[in-house]
Motif scaffolding. Structure first.
Motif, short mmCIF file in Angstrom:
data_model
loop_
_atom_site.label_atom_id
_atom_site.label_comp_id
_atom_site.label_asym_id
_atom_site.label_seq_id
_atom_site.Cartn_x
_atom_site.Cartn_y
_atom_site.Cartn_z
N VAL A 30 0.83 -1.21 0.00
CA VAL A 30 0.00 0.00 0.00
C VAL A 30 0.86 1.26 0.00
O VAL A 30 0.69 2.15 -0.83
CB VAL A 30 -0.98 -0.01 1.20
CG1 VAL A 30 -1.65 1.34 1.38
CG2 VAL A 30 -2.02 -1.11 1.02
N ALA A 31 1.82 1.32 0.93
CA ALA A 31 2.60 2.56 1.10
C ALA A 31 3.64 2.77 0.01
O ALA A 31 3.84 3.90 -0.44
CB ALA A 31 3.27 2.55 2.47
N TRP A 32 4.30 1.70 -0.41
CA TRP A 32 5.42 1.87 -1.33
C TRP A 32 5.11 1.50 -2.78
O TRP A 32 5.76 1.99 -3.69
CB TRP A 32 6.63 1.08 -0.85
CG TRP A 32 7.11 1.57 0.49
CD1 TRP A 32 7.29 2.87 0.87
CD2 TRP A 32 7.44 0.78 1.62
NE1 TRP A 32 7.71 2.94 2.17
CE2 TRP A 32 7.82 1.66 2.66
CE3 TRP A 32 7.47 -0.58 1.86
CZ2 TRP A 32 8.21 1.22 3.90
CZ3 TRP A 32 7.86 -1.01 3.10
CH2 TRP A 32 8.23 -0.12 4.10
N ALA A 33 4.12 0.63 -2.97
CA ALA A 33 3.81 0.21 -4.33
C ALA A 33 2.50 0.81 -4.83
O ALA A 33 2.13 0.60 -5.98
CB ALA A 33 3.77 -1.32 -4.42
N GLY A 34 1.77 1.50 -3.95
CA GLY A 34 0.55 2.16 -4.36
C GLY A 34 -0.65 1.25 -4.60
O GLY A 34 -1.61 1.64 -5.26
N TRP A 35 -0.61 0.04 -4.06
CA TRP A 35 -1.71 -0.90 -4.24
C TRP A 35 -2.92 -0.45 -3.42
O TRP A 35 -2.79 0.20 -2.39
CB TRP A 35 -1.31 -2.29 -3.78
CG TRP A 35 -0.41 -3.05 -4.70
CD1 TRP A 35 0.63 -2.56 -5.43
CD2 TRP A 35 -0.44 -4.45 -4.94
NE1 TRP A 35 1.24 -3.56 -6.12
CE2 TRP A 35 0.60 -4.75 -5.83
CE3 TRP A 35 -1.24 -5.48 -4.48
CZ2 TRP A 35 0.86 -6.03 -6.27
CZ3 TRP A 35 -0.98 -6.76 -4.91
CH2 TRP A 35 0.05 -7.03 -5.82
#
Length: 137
Positions: A30-35
């Motif tokens: 969520v935080a780093w890959a934008g999922w």
């Protein structure tokens, strides 16, 4: 320490490690890959569930056996944990819906879901999958 107590402690330790895996992966996606939080959780849960099967097979229930091949045992674990996973994932969704601010911190919702499913998972694993004592050498 009684065998049941040892199994509870082992199951809790494996669950905490699984929680760390689950929360780390979902938070990273969520935080780093934008999922989005839901597909991220599907991925993180799969990794965590596979780890906890391995842990419980080799640590928690090492004195018990399922009487199945490794692949069948893993599949049985996944099937048995489905209800616990439904509780786990249901609580995750409810927490995220009730506390929208946690959309940026889904690891908190992961923890709530994991706690909700733990008792069911232990009882079903012990009673239905790892139900047979291993023969003493």
């Amino acid at each position: 320490m009684t065998r049941l107590r040892q199994e509870l402690v082992g199951f809790a330790a494996g669950g905490l490690l699984g929680l760390a895996i689950d929360a780390s992966i979902v938070q990273g996606l969520v935080a780093w890959a934008g999922w989005h939080v839901y597909p991220a959780r599907a991925v993180s849960f799969t990794f965590a569930a596979s780890f906890t099967w391995w842990w419980n097979r080799h640590v928690t229930f090492r004195h018990r056996r399922s009487g199945r091949s490794v692949h069948a045992e893993w599949f049985g674990w996944v099937v048995l944990m489905s209800l616990g996973a439904a509780v786990n994932l249901g609580v995750y969704v409810i927490v995220l819906k009730l506390f929208e601010g946690l959309q940026r911190w889904p690891a908190v919702a992961v923890a709530a879901g994991s706690a909700a499913g733990a008792a069911f998972n232990f009882a079903s694993a012990r009673a239905a999958l790892f139900s047979k004592p291993k023969s003493q050498p």
